[in-house]
Design an enzyme around this catalytic site. Structure first.
Site, PDB file in Angstrom:
ATOM      1  N   HIS A 111       0.899  -1.070   0.062  1.00 32.93           N
ATOM      2  CA  HIS A 111      -0.006  -0.113   0.064  1.00 32.93           C
ATOM      3  C   HIS A 111       0.911   0.992  -0.056  1.00 32.93           C
ATOM      4  O   HIS A 111       1.994   1.191   0.647  1.00 32.93           O
ATOM      5  CB  HIS A 111      -0.935  -0.113   1.415  1.00 32.93           C
ATOM      6  CG  HIS A 111      -1.884   1.115   1.414  1.00 32.93           C
ATOM      7  ND1 HIS A 111      -1.827   2.217   1.689  1.00 32.93           N
ATOM      8  CD2 HIS A 111      -3.381   1.003   1.513  1.00 32.93           C
ATOM      9  CE1 HIS A 111      -2.952   2.810   1.784  1.00 32.93           C
ATOM     10  NE2 HIS A 111      -3.890   2.108   1.586  1.00 32.93           N
ATOM     11  N   ASP A 187       3.294  -4.305   7.949  1.00 27.49           N
ATOM     12  CA  ASP A 187       2.066  -3.997   7.893  1.00 27.49           C
ATOM     13  C   ASP A 187       1.089  -4.726   8.087  1.00 27.49           C
ATOM     14  O   ASP A 187       0.450  -5.460   7.093  1.00 27.49           O
ATOM     15  CB  ASP A 187       2.190  -3.185   6.518  1.00 27.49           C
ATOM     16  CG  ASP A 187       0.785  -2.446   6.224  1.00 27.49           C
ATOM     17  OD1 ASP A 187      -0.075  -2.437   6.851  1.00 27.49           O
ATOM     18  OD2 ASP A 187       0.542  -1.731   5.125  1.00 27.49           O
ATOM     19  N   GLN A 190      -4.193  -5.387   7.079  1.00 24.91           N
ATOM     20  CA  GLN A 190      -5.183  -6.285   6.546  1.00 24.91           C
ATOM     21  C   GLN A 190      -5.256  -7.559   7.123  1.00 24.91           C
ATOM     22  O   GLN A 190      -5.901  -8.596   6.914  1.00 24.91           O
ATOM     23  CB  GLN A 190      -4.828  -6.425   4.918  1.00 24.91           C
ATOM     24  CG  GLN A 190      -5.161  -5.153   4.095  1.00 24.91           C
ATOM     25  CD  GLN A 190      -6.682  -4.751   4.291  1.00 24.91           C
ATOM     26  OE1 GLN A 190      -7.710  -5.465   4.513  1.00 24.91           O
ATOM     27  NE2 GLN A 190      -6.816  -3.547   3.791  1.00 24.91           N
ATOM     28  N   LYS A 213     -10.193  -0.764  10.550  1.00 25.52           N
ATOM     29  CA  LYS A 213     -10.491  -1.913   9.666  1.00 25.52           C
ATOM     30  C   LYS A 213     -10.949  -3.442  10.454  1.00 25.52           C
ATOM     31  O   LYS A 213     -11.097  -4.255  10.050  1.00 25.52           O
ATOM     32  CB  LYS A 213      -9.328  -2.263   8.941  1.00 25.52           C
ATOM     33  CG  LYS A 213      -8.892  -1.127   7.788  1.00 25.52           C
ATOM     34  CD  LYS A 213      -7.721  -1.399   7.061  1.00 25.52           C
ATOM     35  CE  LYS A 213      -7.140  -0.370   6.281  1.00 25.52           C
ATOM     36  NZ  LYS A 213      -7.892   0.214   5.152  1.00 25.52           N
ATOM     37  N   CYS A 351      -4.932   2.530  -3.590  1.00 26.85           N
ATOM     38  CA  CYS A 351      -3.636   2.905  -3.040  1.00 26.85           C
ATOM     39  C   CYS A 351      -2.423   2.154  -3.208  1.00 26.85           C
ATOM     40  O   CYS A 351      -1.623   1.852  -2.325  1.00 26.85           O
ATOM     41  CB  CYS A 351      -3.832   3.212  -1.559  1.00 26.85           C
ATOM     42  SG  CYS A 351      -4.947   4.348  -1.045  1.00 26.85           S
TER      43      CYS A 351
HETATM   44  C1  LIG Z   1      -2.079  -2.820   3.574  1.00 27.65           C
HETATM   45  C2  LIG Z   1      -2.457  -1.597   3.965  1.00 27.65           C
HETATM   46  N1  LIG Z   1      -1.627  -0.661   4.747  1.00 27.65           N
HETATM   47  C3  LIG Z   1      -1.876   0.353   4.906  1.00 27.65           C
HETATM   48  C4  LIG Z   1      -3.231   1.059   4.895  1.00 27.65           C
HETATM   49  C5  LIG Z   1      -3.538   2.196   5.444  1.00 27.65           C
HETATM   50  O1  LIG Z   1      -4.381   2.439   6.494  1.00 27.65           O
HETATM   51  P1  LIG Z   1      -4.739   3.775   6.866  1.00 27.65           P
HETATM   52  O2  LIG Z   1      -5.572   4.363   5.982  1.00 27.65           O
HETATM   53  O3  LIG Z   1      -5.811   3.272   8.178  1.00 27.65           O
HETATM   54  O4  LIG Z   1      -3.830   4.397   7.641  1.00 27.65           O
HETATM   55  C6  LIG Z   1      -4.197   0.188   4.215  1.00 27.65           C
HETATM   56  C7  LIG Z   1      -5.416   0.678   4.026  1.00 27.65           C
HETATM   57  O5  LIG Z   1      -6.423   0.338   3.106  1.00 27.65           O
HETATM   58  C8  LIG Z   1      -3.831  -1.054   3.841  1.00 27.65           C
HETATM   59  O6  LIG Z   1      -4.772  -1.795   3.168  1.00 27.65           O
END
Ligand SMILES: Cc1ncc(COP(=O)(O)O)c(C=O)c1O
Length: 394
Positions: A111, A187, A190, A213, A351
């Site tokens: 992401h 990270d 998910q 999430k 993203c």
């Molecule tokens: C794999 C992953 N990392 C990071 C993020 C960023 O999350 P946030 O917008 O809650 O900071 C997302 C959000 O969709 C994501 O799917």
């Protein structure tokens, strides 16, 4: 609590088929009630005053933070509350003492939130090595291992892909990092909502996730650190042990990373969300979503003119399925699904623009993502609607 019994707690599911939980999940009534209870019954700031409400609020806030830490299996480390995953990853990018010539290894599956902070470090003389998956989205661990050099300071990988739904073997990646003397950031945006997670067992150094999430409120998330070795981004109220006109001593634990008033109601709500997921059991959550994902992939892949992206990626997966309909822009597909059947999905780059480019999908994909409240009937409605619109196009 049985997973089939939870739907009544999500009023939005009465009118809509919500298949966009990877962007943000719905939140159940008990989570909202926990936050309302704080605001109406014991609202006060935390870690400051000594009056009775301050004492109750401080106690409940700290218990909530501990419960979130336990939920991710992080009892032995430090967990600070953040606004989201992006902020948590940013804390590592800004908080490590980088030297010119240090290297970061990451992947093209990431992401933007786990890619751009490292690209930005190039301005400070840090080199970034990006490991590419194959044309189907599969990552070869040998490629990752080969990218790690003696001067690699940090490896930053996602636990589960928000585009392909694949779960990465983070335990093995942690072993490689240990052998090679690099730190590992995972990270978990998910993974924490969808599969059992044990951060201490993984063996990573930093683990980042979002509350919104995983049934929790927006504006909440966390960073777990094996050791609290990052320089805090901010200093100020609540983050110090003592201060004089000449300087200050930072607090020792998680407080050093929580300058200013934290999201108190949000953290209490997030702990309630974690308790809710615990009641169902993360094993049950994982099995439920795996079944739905398999049906989604099989149902969509059988349709003429529909391609499931990364369908043949081996290994575990979460309930995230990306696909393309020949002759239709992903936004158009999402709009038709909404208008025709009240099916809400995400469309576009998710993203992950560099990944989309790599996969040859300049317009991105349509993405359906499930959660505990998703039913088999909803999946059948979605597949039937895609079938209908793909017939119209062909
Ligand atoms: C794999 C992953 N990392 C990071 C993020 C960023 O999350 P946030 O917008 O809650 O900071 C997302 C959000 O969709 C994501 O799917």
């Amino acid at each position: 609590m049985k997973i089939e019994d939870c739907r009544a707690d999500f009023p939005i599911t009465r009118d809509l088929i919500y298949l966009d939980s990877a962007a943000t999940s719905l939140t159940p009534t008990p989570v909202v009630e926990a936050m309302v209870e704080y605001d109406l019954r014991y609202r006060a700031n935390v870690g400051r005053g000594v009056h009775r409400l301050a004492a109750v609020a401080t106690h409940r806030y700290r218990d909530a933070r501990d419960a979130i830490k336990s939920f991710v299996g992080g009892d032995g480390g430090t967990l600070a509350v953040t606004r989201n995953t992006t902020e948590a990853i940013g804390m590592v990018a800004a908080g490590l003492a980088w030297q010119k010539g240090d290297r970061v290894v990451t992947t093209l599956l990431e992401h933007h939130s786990n890619l751009l902070p490292w690209l930005r470090l190039r301005e400070r003389g840090v080199a970034v090595d990006i490991v590419r998956p194959d044309a189907g989205g599969s990552l070869d661990l040998a490629d990752l291992e080969a990218a790690i050099r003696d001067d690699t300071r940090l490896v930053a990988v996602t636990h589960a892909s928000n585009v392909l739904g694949t779960v990465l073997p983070v335990h093995e990646i942690a072993g490689i990092c240990r052998d090679r003397g690099a730190r590992l950031l995972v990270d978990g945006a998910q993974s924490v909502p969808h599969i059992p997670v044990d951060v201490a067992g993984i063996g990573c150094d930093y683990f980042c996730f979002s509350g919104h999430k995983m049934l929790g409120p927006t504006g909440t998330g966390g960073i777990w650190m094996r050791r609290p070795d990052l320089e805090p981004l901010f200093v100020g109220g609540g983050s110090i042990e003592s201060a004089t006109a000449d300087g200050y001593t930072l607090a020792r634990g998680e407080e050093r990373y929580e300058a200013g008033t934290p999201p108190i109601a949000g953290t209490i709500g997030l702990a309630r969300a974690a308790a809710y997921l615990r009641e169902i059991g993360m094993g049950a959550v994982r099995r439920h979503e795996e079944r739905l994902a398999i049906r989604l992939i099989d149902g969509l892949a059988a349709l003429d003119g529909v391609t499931v992206v990364g369908a043949d990626t081996p290994g575990d997966r979460i309930g995230v399925v990306s696909f393309a309909v020949e002759g239709m822009h992903p936004h158009e597909v999402a709009q038709v699904l909404d208008e025709a059947s009240a099916v809400l999905v995400r469309s576009g780059h998710h993203c992950c623009q560099p990944l989309m480019e790599h996969l040859g999908l300049p317009d991105g994909t349509v993405r359906a993502s499930t959660y505990i409240y998703t039913t088999r009937d909803e999946i059948e409605t979605m597949i039937a609607t895609v079938e209908e619109l793909s017939r119209r196009v062909i």
